[in-house]
Design a protein around this motif. Structure first.
Motif, PDB file in Angstrom:
ATOM      1  N   VAL A   4      -8.606  -4.069  42.914  1.00  6.48           N
ATOM      2  CA  VAL A   4      -8.914  -2.859  41.944  1.00  6.48           C
ATOM      3  C   VAL A   4      -8.635  -3.170  40.339  1.00  6.48           C
ATOM      4  O   VAL A   4      -7.169  -3.327  40.489  1.00  6.48           O
ATOM      5  CB  VAL A   4      -8.739  -1.536  42.323  1.00  6.48           C
ATOM      6  CG1 VAL A   4      -8.902  -0.471  41.445  1.00  6.48           C
ATOM      7  CG2 VAL A   4      -9.202  -1.257  43.659  1.00  6.48           C
ATOM      8  N   VAL A   5      -9.261  -3.218  39.305  1.00 12.31           N
ATOM      9  CA  VAL A   5      -8.650  -3.206  38.224  1.00 12.31           C
ATOM     10  C   VAL A   5      -9.181  -2.362  37.134  1.00 12.31           C
ATOM     11  O   VAL A   5     -10.670  -1.925  36.976  1.00 12.31           O
ATOM     12  CB  VAL A   5      -9.392  -4.828  37.555  1.00 12.31           C
ATOM     13  CG1 VAL A   5      -8.681  -5.038  36.057  1.00 12.31           C
ATOM     14  CG2 VAL A   5      -8.763  -5.884  38.464  1.00 12.31           C
ATOM     15  N   GLU A   6      -8.275  -1.582  36.509  1.00  7.37           N
ATOM     16  CA  GLU A   6      -8.670  -0.404  35.608  1.00  7.37           C
ATOM     17  C   GLU A   6      -8.779  -1.195  34.087  1.00  7.37           C
ATOM     18  O   GLU A   6      -7.828  -2.086  34.084  1.00  7.37           O
ATOM     19  CB  GLU A   6      -7.832   0.701  35.660  1.00  7.37           C
ATOM     20  CG  GLU A   6      -7.564   1.388  36.842  1.00  7.37           C
ATOM     21  CD  GLU A   6      -6.500   0.977  37.806  1.00  7.37           C
ATOM     22  OE1 GLU A   6      -6.048   1.569  38.684  1.00  7.37           O
ATOM     23  OE2 GLU A   6      -6.092  -0.246  37.754  1.00  7.37           O
ATOM     24  N   SER A   7      -9.459  -0.628  33.385  1.00  7.67           N
ATOM     25  CA  SER A   7      -9.484  -1.042  31.845  1.00  7.67           C
ATOM     26  C   SER A   7     -10.007   0.222  30.880  1.00  7.67           C
ATOM     27  O   SER A   7     -10.578   1.187  31.521  1.00  7.67           O
ATOM     28  CB  SER A   7     -10.310  -2.237  31.655  1.00  7.67           C
ATOM     29  OG  SER A   7     -11.744  -1.972  31.909  1.00  7.67           O
ATOM     30  N   GLY A   8      -9.742  -0.031  29.606  1.00  4.34           N
ATOM     31  CA  GLY A   8     -10.394   0.780  28.618  1.00  4.34           C
ATOM     32  C   GLY A   8      -9.345   1.686  28.326  1.00  4.34           C
ATOM     33  O   GLY A   8      -9.705   2.417  27.150  1.00  4.34           O
ATOM     34  N   GLY A   9      -8.040   1.838  28.504  1.00  2.00           N
ATOM     35  CA  GLY A   9      -7.028   2.505  28.004  1.00  2.00           C
ATOM     36  C   GLY A   9      -6.823   2.294  26.513  1.00  2.00           C
ATOM     37  O   GLY A   9      -7.079   1.216  25.896  1.00  2.00           O
ATOM     38  N   GLY A  10      -5.879   2.822  26.011  1.00  2.00           N
ATOM     39  CA  GLY A  10      -5.511   2.669  24.669  1.00  2.00           C
ATOM     40  C   GLY A  10      -5.184   4.037  23.945  1.00  2.00           C
ATOM     41  O   GLY A  10      -4.557   4.864  24.319  1.00  2.00           O
ATOM     42  N   LEU A  11      -4.879   3.843  22.439  1.00  3.72           N
ATOM     43  CA  LEU A  11      -4.352   4.935  21.782  1.00  3.72           C
ATOM     44  C   LEU A  11      -5.588   5.613  20.952  1.00  3.72           C
ATOM     45  O   LEU A  11      -6.339   4.899  20.390  1.00  3.72           O
ATOM     46  CB  LEU A  11      -3.280   4.246  20.784  1.00  3.72           C
ATOM     47  CG  LEU A  11      -2.768   5.074  19.588  1.00  3.72           C
ATOM     48  CD1 LEU A  11      -2.028   6.277  20.161  1.00  3.72           C
ATOM     49  CD2 LEU A  11      -1.971   4.460  18.833  1.00  3.72           C
ATOM     50  N   VAL A  12      -5.376   6.907  21.029  1.00  2.00           N
ATOM     51  CA  VAL A  12      -6.461   7.371  20.185  1.00  2.00           C
ATOM     52  C   VAL A  12      -6.077   8.748  19.558  1.00  2.00           C
ATOM     53  O   VAL A  12      -5.214   9.399  20.249  1.00  2.00           O
ATOM     54  CB  VAL A  12      -7.587   7.821  21.408  1.00  2.00           C
ATOM     55  CG1 VAL A  12      -7.363   8.532  22.217  1.00  2.00           C
ATOM     56  CG2 VAL A  12      -8.911   8.330  20.630  1.00  2.00           C
ATOM     57  N   GLN A  13      -6.722   9.467  18.591  1.00  2.00           N
ATOM     58  CA  GLN A  13      -5.903  10.643  18.088  1.00  2.00           C
ATOM     59  C   GLN A  13      -6.736  11.734  19.045  1.00  2.00           C
ATOM     60  O   GLN A  13      -7.743  11.676  19.683  1.00  2.00           O
ATOM     61  CB  GLN A  13      -6.637  10.890  16.671  1.00  2.00           C
ATOM     62  CG  GLN A  13      -5.845  10.033  15.775  1.00  2.00           C
ATOM     63  CD  GLN A  13      -6.237  10.250  14.301  1.00  2.00           C
ATOM     64  OE1 GLN A  13      -7.096  10.744  14.049  1.00  2.00           O
ATOM     65  NE2 GLN A  13      -5.166  10.258  13.398  1.00  2.00           N
ATOM     66  N   ALA A  14      -6.046  12.955  18.958  1.00  2.00           N
ATOM     67  CA  ALA A  14      -6.474  14.070  19.727  1.00  2.00           C
ATOM     68  C   ALA A  14      -7.774  14.488  19.048  1.00  2.00           C
ATOM     69  O   ALA A  14      -8.076  14.355  17.986  1.00  2.00           O
ATOM     70  CB  ALA A  14      -5.539  15.431  19.610  1.00  2.00           C
ATOM     71  N   GLY A  15      -8.625  14.808  20.106  1.00  2.01           N
ATOM     72  CA  GLY A  15     -10.126  15.187  19.763  1.00  2.01           C
ATOM     73  C   GLY A  15     -11.070  14.091  20.101  1.00  2.01           C
ATOM     74  O   GLY A  15     -12.286  14.246  20.217  1.00  2.01           O
ATOM     75  N   GLY A  16     -10.409  12.655  20.077  1.00  5.11           N
ATOM     76  CA  GLY A  16     -11.184  11.540  20.225  1.00  5.11           C
ATOM     77  C   GLY A  16     -11.587  11.448  21.662  1.00  5.11           C
ATOM     78  O   GLY A  16     -11.619  12.141  22.722  1.00  5.11           O
ATOM     79  N   SER A  17     -12.175  10.068  21.859  1.00 12.91           N
ATOM     80  CA  SER A  17     -12.922   9.774  23.327  1.00 12.91           C
ATOM     81  C   SER A  17     -12.266   8.263  23.650  1.00 12.91           C
ATOM     82  O   SER A  17     -12.187   7.508  22.984  1.00 12.91           O
ATOM     83  CB  SER A  17     -14.422   9.825  23.130  1.00 12.91           C
ATOM     84  OG  SER A  17     -14.904  11.214  22.909  1.00 12.91           O
TER      85      SER A  17
END
Length: 117
Positions: A4-17
């Protein structure tokens, strides 16, 4: 054995996606229930969302209901977690869990989501 491999995380501002992906190996994926959990620093792991294999039914924690959407593409052995209107409180490591019909559970290493104010 299921990888199982997860991806797509990161840093985002509040209200973002952000959209997280959970890719799993093996022929059992289409018959497996897939769940997302998260764990923030100093806190217990928390259930986020689940999608069943039989009918695609979805379930969400109250804290993310209306903001997060879980979906699956069995042809790609992938489950997605679309996260909208992100809040600082959503900051955590997000893990994907695959539960096979036989009851085996597999998890990946997780992906970090950080929401800044």
């Amino acid at each position: 054995q299921v990888q199982v491999v997860e991806s797509g995380g990161g840093l985002v501002q509040a209200g973002g996606s952000l959209r997280l992906s959970c890719a799993a190996s093996g022929r059992t994926f289409s018959s497996s229930a897939i769940s997302w959990f998260r764990q923030a620093p100093g806190k217990e792991p928390e259930f986020v969302a689940r999608i069943r294999s039989s009918d695609g039914s979805t379930y969400y924690a109250d804290s993310v209901k209306g903001r997060f959407t879980i979906s699956r593409d069995n042809a790609k052995n992938t489950v997605y977690l679309q996260m909208d209107s992100l809040e600082v409180e959503d900051t955590a490591v997000y893990n994907c869990a695959v539960t096979t019909l036989a009851g085996y559970n597999y998890r990946g290493q997780g992906t970090q989501v950080t929401v800044s104010s």
